[in-house]
Design an enzyme around this catalytic site. Structure first.
Site, PDB file in Angstrom:
ATOM      1  N   CYS A 127       1.130  -1.139   0.232  1.00 21.02           N
ATOM      2  CA  CYS A 127       0.277  -0.321   0.471  1.00 21.02           C
ATOM      3  C   CYS A 127       0.971   1.231   0.059  1.00 21.02           C
ATOM      4  O   CYS A 127       0.421   2.897  -0.523  1.00 21.02           O
ATOM      5  CB  CYS A 127      -0.807  -0.201   1.172  1.00 21.02           C
ATOM      6  SG  CYS A 127      -2.400  -1.424   1.323  1.00 21.02           S
TER       7      CYS A 127
ATOM      8  N   HIS B 102      -2.729   7.558   3.778  1.00 21.45           N
ATOM      9  CA  HIS B 102      -3.839   5.888   3.251  1.00 21.45           C
ATOM     10  C   HIS B 102      -4.667   5.305   3.724  1.00 21.45           C
ATOM     11  O   HIS B 102      -5.098   5.826   4.730  1.00 21.45           O
ATOM     12  CB  HIS B 102      -2.415   5.017   3.294  1.00 21.45           C
ATOM     13  CG  HIS B 102      -3.354   3.996   3.307  1.00 21.45           C
ATOM     14  ND1 HIS B 102      -3.502   3.286   2.162  1.00 21.45           N
ATOM     15  CD2 HIS B 102      -3.244   2.244   3.951  1.00 21.45           C
ATOM     16  CE1 HIS B 102      -3.923   2.112   2.295  1.00 21.45           C
ATOM     17  NE2 HIS B 102      -3.711   1.594   3.459  1.00 21.45           N
TER      18      HIS B 102
ATOM     19  N   ASN C 111     -10.415   0.647   1.804  1.00 21.74           N
ATOM     20  CA  ASN C 111      -9.163  -0.122   1.190  1.00 21.74           C
ATOM     21  C   ASN C 111      -8.775  -0.376  -0.183  1.00 21.74           C
ATOM     22  O   ASN C 111      -9.114  -1.531  -0.373  1.00 21.74           O
ATOM     23  CB  ASN C 111      -7.966  -0.098   2.354  1.00 21.74           C
ATOM     24  CG  ASN C 111      -6.915  -0.364   2.343  1.00 21.74           C
ATOM     25  OD1 ASN C 111      -6.236  -0.223   0.762  1.00 21.74           O
ATOM     26  ND2 ASN C 111      -6.080  -0.762   3.156  1.00 21.74           N
TER      27      ASN C 111
END
Length: 334
Positions: free
Chosen positions: A121, A260, A290
């Site tokens: 990520c 994030h 996400n």
């Protein structure tokens, strides 16, 4: 830990773009899949829905759509690209690089440098830094950097800890000289002792894919959620504070915080710990969940297209992911 500062910077942001699939997966949908309620999912994550790719959509398809949106905004043609980077941990296939698929489909000329980066990520922040440094020394004026993931393909339908969190998407940026925003500094770090917090056990050279690994579900994504939250508190929040201090920037000077989108509740905690008001924190987690390496660029693009960024605003991008890894970037609007 590596920090790149203003003395090395040449890249500016010429355009951003993003894409999420049209298939909407609500909390009711995913709750029925994993045996929980939509209210419980929202209470723990702040997510209400996410987008999952259609059966015919792969990571490169999402990446292409985001890339075209960024290139349109930048006014840059494929023939002008010298570098194409795709940050992903869910490539179309182990080989060739998904970036090569994207470059070919865009019509970039032979000889265009194209490769993938996998820092899970955090990948987009790593790719952004690599592209900026390569532009400083390369004989090309434009780079295309994409973060794209299709996590819905590697989620176990039996694992409520992960399946409720993830969506699919892609975000992209075209870098070049000039532009609407200038990179001020970036910082990249890995904390490899915590590498077991996030991963996909099978499918590589350590545990090759077999019928047995498929039966055991070893090709599915796994995550220690509590461990990730502890990592964010122990490493990411202090890391952001130190990064800003090294740049002579106080948290209250940040106009737009783009973290994030791992979990909406965790984002609120991060912002509070950093002293950055929620109204300055850009989020897409409620709508998209996400989206892995796409998380930061998708959110950044939505911020840019909202008209909220003013001249001289400081923008902080902050990503964290498997490895464990952390990627930070500070930009100033022009």
């Amino acid at each position: 830990m590596i920090t790149y500062g203003a003395a090395h910077r040449v890249a500016g942001v010429l355009g951003t773009g993003s894409y999420v699939p049209s298939r909407v997966i609500t909390n009711k949908d995913v709750g029925e899949l994993v045996g929980t309620t939509e209210e419980a999912i929202h209470r723990k994550t702040a997510i209400r829905e996410r987008r999952w790719a259609k059966s015919e959509e792969a990571t490169s398809d999402l990446a292409l759509a985001a890339a075209r949106a960024a290139m349109d905004q930048a006014g840059v043609r494929a023939s002008q690209l010298g570098l194409v980077l795709v940050a992903t941990s869910t490539p179309d296939s182990p080989q060739p690089p998904t970036a090569c698929v994207v470059a070919d489909e865009l019509g970039a000329p032979d000889g265009t440098t194209a490769f993938d980066i996998n820092s899970v990520c955090s990948g987009f922040a790593f790719a952004l830094t690599v592209a900026d440094r390569m532009l400083a020394d390369a004989d090309t004026d434009h780079a295309l950097v994409i973060g794209a993931d299709v996590y819905s393909r590697i989620l176990s339908p039996d694992d409520r800890r992960t399946t409720v969190l993830f969506g699919d998407g892609a975000g992209a940026v075209v870098l070049g000289r000039g532009g609407r925003q200038q990179l001020v500094a970036t910082r990249l770090a890995s904390f490899s002792g915590a590498r077991d917090l996030v991963g996909v056990p099978a499918g590589g050279s350590r545990i090759p894919p077999t019928e047995e690994t498929a039966r055991e579900g070893l090709h599915y994504f796994t995550m220690n959620g509590r461990g990730v939250r502890d990592f964010v508190e122990a490493e990411v929040v202090p890391g952001i504070r130190a990064f800003l201090a090294d740049q002579g920037v106080r948290p209250e000077e940040i106009a737009h915080f783009v973290p994030h989108q791992g979990n909406g509740r965790m984002l609120a905690d991060m912002a509070a710990q950093l002293g950055i008001p929620l109204e300055k924190t850009a989020t897409t987690v409620t709508d998209y969940g996400n989206t892995g390496a796409a998380s930061v660029p998708v959110t950044w693009d939505r911020l840019n297209r909202s008209g909220a960024v003013a001249r001289d605003d400081l923008i902080l991008l902050a990503a964290f992911g498997g490895g464990m890894s952390m990627g930070l970037a500070l930009l100033r609007a022009r």
